[in-house]
Design an enzyme around this catalytic site. Structure first.
Site, mmCIF file in Angstrom:
data_model
loop_
_atom_site.group_PDB
_atom_site.id
_atom_site.type_symbol
_atom_site.label_atom_id
_atom_site.label_comp_id
_atom_site.label_asym_id
_atom_site.label_seq_id
_atom_site.Cartn_x
_atom_site.Cartn_y
_atom_site.Cartn_z
ATOM 1 N N GLU A 105 0.807 -1.231 0.000
ATOM 2 C CA GLU A 105 0.000 0.000 0.000
ATOM 3 C C GLU A 105 0.840 1.281 0.000
ATOM 4 O OE1 GLU A 105 -3.533 -1.456 3.058
ATOM 5 O OE2 GLU A 105 -2.146 0.121 3.620
ATOM 6 N N CYS B 253 -2.517 1.238 8.672
ATOM 7 C CA CYS B 253 -1.476 0.521 7.949
ATOM 8 C C CYS B 253 -1.874 -0.927 7.640
ATOM 9 C CB CYS B 253 -0.239 0.576 8.839
ATOM 10 S SG CYS B 253 1.146 -0.328 8.247
HETATM 11 FE FE1 SF4 Z 1 5.812 -3.404 11.198
HETATM 12 FE FE2 SF4 Z 1 5.079 -2.967 13.721
HETATM 13 FE FE3 SF4 Z 1 5.193 -0.901 11.952
HETATM 14 FE FE4 SF4 Z 1 3.276 -2.771 11.752
HETATM 15 S S1 SF4 Z 1 3.573 -1.319 13.443
HETATM 16 S S2 SF4 Z 1 4.509 -1.950 10.064
HETATM 17 S S3 SF4 Z 1 4.378 -4.647 12.378
HETATM 18 S S4 SF4 Z 1 6.900 -2.161 12.705
#
Ligand code: SF4
Length: 339
Positions: free
Chosen positions: A89, A328
């Site tokens: 993404e 995310c």
């Molecule tokens: Fe990776 Fe943790 Fe960031 Fe998610 S929150 S993208 S698992 S580092």
């Protein structure tokens, strides 16, 4: 097909000369891509037709396809499909007059944070071309210049350091983006933090922290078992002494886990001699099971006020694009489930 983004100007020049074209064609091609974000060689109208044919048959501009996207007034989220049939993404965020692009550096993420949809799997690092391609694609799509870049999408940028640093070079040198408008967000890779300070001292650093409590952190971030907070803190201090930059600490509130009075006190204590400001973020649940961990806006504001009263700068960041699977990895996960 090979993406032209990965070919440096000397190599491109040699390819064109071998085919009988003038060296100045290189500049023309790069202007179409970097200045005008044109994705199709046939639209590069000042190139001879045969050259356009040659480029189209041998190269692509963007090394992936758009699989799906979602859009609201403030956000556009793209899911891309790579040549090896994987997805990742990017998010474009419109805020007042500024357009920011949130880039991914990996497909999935090996850090595996418990509350993050991206961390549920890891496939591979994105190539340099795939990182720059996100920018060129986004600019072409929004038809406006994008002058702010954050590496806060999928992945841990410092686990793909070579390609991320090469992309940062291109953003600064070819695309004239100020290094002060580029931010790299890490979950805490000390070597990467120090390397960023040396190689790109003007680029901003964000440190993403789920909890100041080491024991809780071990349950939330598998990486915590490799890099203890104490070691990360040492590298953050070294970063500050090399660059003179303040660090932004990205702190996502999880109801009942990291959002009480003790947590605010511990946070401030942890960073008492590091120049930081806190971006407190409301959790965007990754699925139904995690809905219950959403802290309310009222409670979040109280948390922010408490940090401020303890002497540190703090802001509440309301996650944009929640309606379009803004957190995310969410839109990509939904897309993957539908395939
Ligand atoms: Fe990776 Fe943790 Fe960031 Fe998610 S929150 S993208 S698992 S580092």
């Amino acid at each position: 097909m090979r993406s032209i983004l990965g070919i440096n100007s000397e190599e491109l020049r040699d390819i064109l000369i071998e085919k009988g074209y003038e060296p100045y064609r290189v500049r023309q091609i790069l202007e179409w891509i970097y200045d005008k974000a044109v994705l199709d060689f046939y639209s590069m109208s000042n190139l001879p037709k045969e050259l356009r044919n040659f480029l189209s048959s041998n190269f692509s501009v963007i090394p992936f396809d758009l699989a799906t996207y979602a859009q609201d007034e403030e956000t556009i989220k793209f899911v891309f499909k790579t040549e090896d049939n994987l997805t990742f993404e990017s998010v474009v965020i419109f805020h007042h007059n500024r357009i920011t692009l949130c880039l991914s550096s990996q497909i999935g993420c090996p850090i595996g944070c418990k509350f993050c949809a991206t961390g549920e799997s890891f496939h591979r690092n994105l190539t340099y071309e795939e990182i720059i391609g996100q920018y060129i694609f986004a600019r072409s799509y929004v038809k406006k210049d994008i002058r702010s870049i954050v590496f806060m999408g999928m992945g841990e940028p410092f686990l793909n350091e070579e390609n991320v640093f090469r992309a940062i070079d291109t953003f600064i040198q070819e695309l004239n983006i100020s290094p002060r408008h580029i931010t790299v967000s890490t979950s805490g890779i000390p070597r990467g933090i120090i390397n960023l300070a040396h190689k790109h001292p003007k680029v901003r650093l964000a440190f993403s922290l789920w909890t100041p409590d080491e024991r809780k952190r071990e349950g939330l971030v598998p990486l915590a078992n490799t890099y203890k907070l104490e070691i990360i803190l040492r590298s953050l201090k070294e970063y500050v002494s090399i660059t003179g930059n303040r660090i932004s600490v990205e702190y996502t509130l999880l109801k009942g886990i990291n959002d009480d009075i003790d947590d605010a006190h511990r946070l401030v204590e942890l960073f008492k001699d590091v120049p930081v400001f806190f971006n407190v973020i409301l959790y965007n649940p990754k699925d139904r099971d995690t809905e219950a961990y959403k802290t309310s806006v009222k409670e979040a504001l109280r948390f922010v006020d408490l940090i401020k009263s303890l002497g540190k700068e703090a802001y509440l960041r309301i996650s944009k694009g929640e309606r379009i699977s803004g957190a995310c990895g969410q839109l990509r996960t939904a897309y993957e489930r539908s395939r």
